[in-house]
Write an enzyme that holds these catalytic residues in place. Structure first.
Site, PDB file in Angstrom:
ATOM      1  N   HIS B 124       4.677  38.204  25.437  1.00 39.02           N
ATOM      2  CA  HIS B 124       5.261  39.429  24.898  1.00 39.02           C
ATOM      3  C   HIS B 124       4.237  40.555  24.867  1.00 39.02           C
ATOM      4  CE1 HIS B 124       9.304  38.450  23.644  1.00 39.02           C
ATOM      5  NE2 HIS B 124       8.894  37.302  23.123  1.00 39.02           N
ATOM      6  N   CYS B 192       5.800  42.917  29.397  1.00 40.33           N
ATOM      7  CA  CYS B 192       6.666  44.081  29.424  1.00 40.33           C
ATOM      8  C   CYS B 192       5.867  45.362  29.573  1.00 40.33           C
ATOM      9  CB  CYS B 192       7.462  44.194  28.128  1.00 40.33           C
ATOM     10  SG  CYS B 192       8.765  42.996  27.991  1.00 40.33           S
ATOM     11  N   ARG B 205       7.546  45.619  34.458  1.00 38.00           N
ATOM     12  CA  ARG B 205       6.615  44.546  34.102  1.00 38.00           C
ATOM     13  C   ARG B 205       5.202  44.945  34.511  1.00 38.00           C
ATOM     14  NH1 ARG B 205      10.465  43.751  31.957  1.00 38.00           N
ATOM     15  NH2 ARG B 205      11.934  42.017  31.981  1.00 38.00           N
TER      16      ARG B 205
END
Lengths: 53, 227
Positions: B124, B192, B205
């Site tokens: 994350h 991300c 990304r």
């Protein structure tokens, strides 16, 4: 709505404030532990899947 | 105050609470979980030998694949010291159940750590431990270290790129060339990124590539940047 709830709490003003805070804490706890985890996948603005594919 | 106004204010407060939950509370829960996994994993390992030792450049040992969700090792990024939890567990798989525990997830289709090919990891950017939040701080030459039960694997950052989420070729054995036979040992981080919102969005990304520079048996010592 909130005024109606406050009026219907028992006790004097001090106890009504205390009860209000307890109610608010209960609602926030329910949101954090149960509601937000369920709706988070539908609001992928911040969290999102960081994998490719 | 009218009932409609109260409902609108309530919605506003709930939305605000949702942001607080996502940016703060998910990380509180996730890092606690990751710390637990890390402690359990390290309890199974022999104690660290704090001696300095030369990195070996012969063929490193390659660990056997593990099942989904099982711990492979630890990801250490010295450039992230003091910024985030810079030592995080690496587990098999990139499902949200793995990544939401503030762990780095190993793409099951990618190669094992130390092997020729691509050891590809997802994590994350924000929320759930902010695992790879500071990926944009990594510069060419920064070390990315993987610790397993027997071995330290040291990689160095070579490059990064920003791609759309459907670019699965970035985790191929030879990134962008899925048909080619790999000759190098690579490590790839994916997380991300947003062109407009930076670390807060996930329309793109952020891909960071690193190449293998050497390994060390845990019994022989510990890499300089981890000691």
């Amino acid at each position: 709505m909130y005024a109606w709830i406050f009026r219907h709490l028992p006790g004097n003003t001090f106890w009504r404030v205390v009860q209000s805070l307890v109610l608010v804490a209960a609602v926030v706890t329910a949101l954090f532990l149960w509601v937000f985890p369920v709706i988070a996948p539908y609001l992928e603005l911040l969290g999102g899947d960081p994998a490719v594919g | 105050m009218g009932g409609v106004g109260e409902i609108l204010i309530t919605l506003g407060v709930v939305l605000g609470l949702f942001v607080v939950w996502q940016l703060w509370w998910t990380s509180v829960e996730a890092t606690a979980q990751a710390d637990k996994v890390l402690t359990e994993f390290r309890a199974t390992l022999p104690p660290i030998n704090p001696a300095a030792a030369e990195l070996r450049t012969d063929d490193p040992p390659v660990p056997d694949p593990v099942g989904y969700g099982e711990t492979i090792g630890t990801l250490v990024v010295p450039a992230w010291y003091g910024l985030t939890n810079n030592a995080m567990p690496i587990a098999e798989g990139t499902g949200m159940d793995v990544l939401d525990q503030a762990m780095a997830g190993h793409y099951e289709t990618s190669q094992q750590v130390g092997d020729v090919g691509n050891f590809a990891l997802a994590g994350h950017r924000r929320t759930h431990g902010n695992s790879f939040r500071h990926v944009d701080d990594l510069e060419k030459g920064d070390q990315i270290i993987v610790e397993t039960a027997q071995t330290w694997y040291v990689y160095e950052v070579t490059d990064h790129e920003i791609v759309t989420p459907d670019q699965v070729d970035v985790v191929a054995p030879v990134p962008h060339h899925p048909d080619q036979k790999p000759t190098e040992r690579l490590l790839t981080l994916t997380t991300c990124h947003s062109l407009t919102l930076g670390e807060y969005g996930n329309d793109h990304r952020w891909i960071t590539y690193a190449t293998f520079v050497g390994w060390m048996d845990r019994a022989d010592g510990t890499p300089d940047q981890v000691r």
